[in-house]
Design an enzyme around this catalytic site. Structure first.
Site, mmCIF file in Angstrom:
data_model
loop_
_atom_site.group_PDB
_atom_site.id
_atom_site.type_symbol
_atom_site.label_atom_id
_atom_site.label_comp_id
_atom_site.label_asym_id
_atom_site.label_seq_id
_atom_site.Cartn_x
_atom_site.Cartn_y
_atom_site.Cartn_z
ATOM 1 C CG HIS A 1 7.021 0.042 2.104
ATOM 2 N ND1 HIS A 1 5.695 -0.204 2.355
ATOM 3 C CD2 HIS A 1 7.250 -0.413 0.856
ATOM 4 C CE1 HIS A 1 5.147 -0.790 1.300
ATOM 5 N NE2 HIS A 1 6.075 -0.927 0.382
ATOM 6 N NE ARG B 1 -3.342 -7.803 -1.903
ATOM 7 C CZ ARG B 1 -3.916 -7.112 -2.877
ATOM 8 N NH1 ARG B 1 -5.250 -7.119 -2.974
ATOM 9 N NH2 ARG B 1 -3.217 -6.431 -3.746
ATOM 10 C CG ASN C 1 2.352 -6.559 2.561
ATOM 11 O OD1 ASN C 1 2.336 -6.262 1.372
ATOM 12 N ND2 ASN C 1 1.323 -6.357 3.368
ATOM 13 N NE ARG D 1 -19.388 10.931 -5.296
ATOM 14 C CZ ARG D 1 -20.238 11.885 -5.616
ATOM 15 N NH1 ARG D 1 -20.992 11.757 -6.686
ATOM 16 N NH2 ARG D 1 -20.361 12.941 -4.859
ATOM 17 C CD GLU E 1 7.664 -7.301 -5.102
ATOM 18 O OE1 GLU E 1 7.149 -8.216 -4.446
ATOM 19 O OE2 GLU E 1 7.651 -6.093 -4.737
ATOM 20 C CE LYS F 1 -0.797 -8.874 -5.786
ATOM 21 N NZ LYS F 1 -0.087 -7.626 -5.935
ATOM 22 C CG HIS G 1 8.998 -1.594 -4.576
ATOM 23 N ND1 HIS G 1 8.798 -1.360 -3.227
ATOM 24 C CD2 HIS G 1 8.262 -2.697 -4.876
ATOM 25 C CE1 HIS G 1 7.963 -2.264 -2.742
ATOM 26 N NE2 HIS G 1 7.625 -3.090 -3.714
ATOM 27 C CE LYS H 1 -1.949 -4.362 -1.009
ATOM 28 N NZ LYS H 1 -0.720 -4.761 -0.296
ATOM 29 C CG HIS I 1 6.737 -5.325 0.693
ATOM 30 N ND1 HIS I 1 7.193 -6.563 0.302
ATOM 31 C CD2 HIS I 1 6.354 -4.698 -0.453
ATOM 32 C CE1 HIS I 1 7.087 -6.684 -1.014
ATOM 33 N NE2 HIS I 1 6.580 -5.573 -1.493
ATOM 34 C CD GLU J 1 -1.975 -6.004 2.843
ATOM 35 O OE1 GLU J 1 -1.685 -5.980 1.635
ATOM 36 O OE2 GLU J 1 -1.441 -5.275 3.688
#
Ligand code: GLY
Length: 375
Positions: A259, A248, A252, A128, A192, A234, A273, A150, A255, A244
């Site tokens: 993706h 935020r 992206n 957990r 990036e 960032k 990526h 993330k 992206h 997000e």
């Protein structure tokens, strides 16, 4: 922040009791033990890394931990995006449990974005929730994925579709670790970096135009400045919008397209990526121009710069004959960034001025992809 400053940068990402420091400097890896010791409940850690990092710099990290009196055990995963899947996650959690961890054991994610994402997700879900530290060794991980919490894995349906926000306790970025990276990996991370200028800082984009080549060629001062600038930017975005819900999302940029390209390439080595992000940013500017939001000249300036350092900007150059608009759009509509059936794009008014758009139609995105597949 000065490009000539030799002292390590110490940034803070402010998130209340989950705040953490981001240390950036040359040769920091050799002093990891002393930096992490105050964060440990007891002097033992598990390092999660990949085969490439194991060969190049694991010994430096292990020696530093031993010198600080910290016991360590290392788990080595295969390199590459294909490691970010359920079978590898299950095996990793199994190995952690077999290594005799408890809820106060600290994990160390030591590698690029793939290791940070899967190790961070294992930390988020095992017993957990375990504490973990990010020691990013690729440019992409240093400027983006190691900061902000993330974590996750990919599914057949798309990228990062299973995951959690789970913040690290520390990020430690050693600029010297970048020296052993192949040029292609540096370029992927550079995409990036450029993204931050495109999102909201035209002066930083101009800095990239002036310094990008030196960064890619290996200038450590320039690299350190770019990593510090990127992490500062960032950290500000994440501090304002950790999960997000709003601002935020701007991170992206490119992206939604990227993706889809990565899914179509099945996360294999033909498209990294960061390369997909470079093409995705160009497509986002093309979509913005098509919608009359942005001048075509801005998109051309973006393409010209990315191309000048050696990044791919053409979809046609990476696609093969099986790639169709229909298939790419099919990937896009399975993305996390779909809200109530509508695609969410980050679009541009100009370089350094972007916004979140819920209104762009699938037909417009498809038209941009159709043109890009032809040229
Ligand atoms: N890579 C974008 C983000 O972490 O929000």
């Amino acid at each position: 922040m000065s490009p000539d400053n030799n002292a390590p940068a110490d940034l803070e990402l402010e998130l209340g009791e989950r705040s953490y420091h981001i240390l950036i400097g040359d040769g920091l890896l050799a002093s990891t033990g002393q930096h992490i010791k105050p964060l440990l409940n007891y002097p033992r850690t598990i390092i999660i890394t990949d085969k490439n990092v194991e060969e190049h710099c694991l010994h430096t990290l292990e020696r530093s931990l031993s010198e600080a009196g910290i016991r360590h055990h290392t788990l080595v995963l295969p390199p590459g995006e294909q490691t970010k899947d359920f079978p590898h996650l299950i095996k990793l959690v199994d190995q952690l449990l077999a290594a005799g961890i408890d809820r106060r054991t600290m994990l160390i994610a030591f590698g690029g974005g793939v290791i940070g994402d899967i190790a961070g997700f294992a930390a988020a879900i095992t017993l957990r929730g375990l504490d973990f530290i990010q020691i990013p060794t690729t440019l992409l991980a240093q400027v983006d994925s190691s900061v902000g919490g993330k974590t996750g894995i990919n599914l057949g349906h798309g990228k990062n579709l299973i995951g959690a926000f789970h913040q690290p306790r520390l990020v430690l970025a050693d600029i010297a670790a970048l020296d052993s990276l192949p040029r292609r990996e540096i370029l992927a991370g550079y995409a990036e970096i450029v993204k931050y200028g495109l999102i909201n800082d035209p002066e930083f984009f101009a800095w990239c135009e002036a310094n990008g080549k030196a960064l890619v060629d290996g200038n450590r001062n320039v690299r350190r400045y770019a990593v510090s600038y990127s992490c500062t930017t960032k950290a500000n975005f994440v501090a304002e919008d950790e999960c997000e819900g709003g601002k935020r999302t701007l991170l992206n940029l490119g992206h939604t397209f990227a993706h889809a390209l990565e899914s179509e390439a099945q996360y294999d080595n033909r498209l990294l990526h960061g390369e997909a992000v470079a093409i995705g940013c160009v497509l986002a500017f093309k979509l913005s121009a098509r919608l009359g939001l942005c001048s075509e000249r801005d998109g051309e300036r973006v393409s010209k710069h990315l191309l000048s350092v050696g990044l791919p900007v053409s979809l046609a150059a990476v696609a093969d004959a099986t790639w169709t608009v229909q298939r790419l759009v099919g990937h896009m509509i399975k993305d996390k960034k779909v809200v109530d059936g509508n695609l969410v794009f980050v679009l541009a008014r100009r370089i350094g001025d972007t916004f979140i758009c819920h209104e762009a139609s699938l037909d417009d995105a498809a038209a941009v992809l159709g043109d890009a597949l032809k040229t």
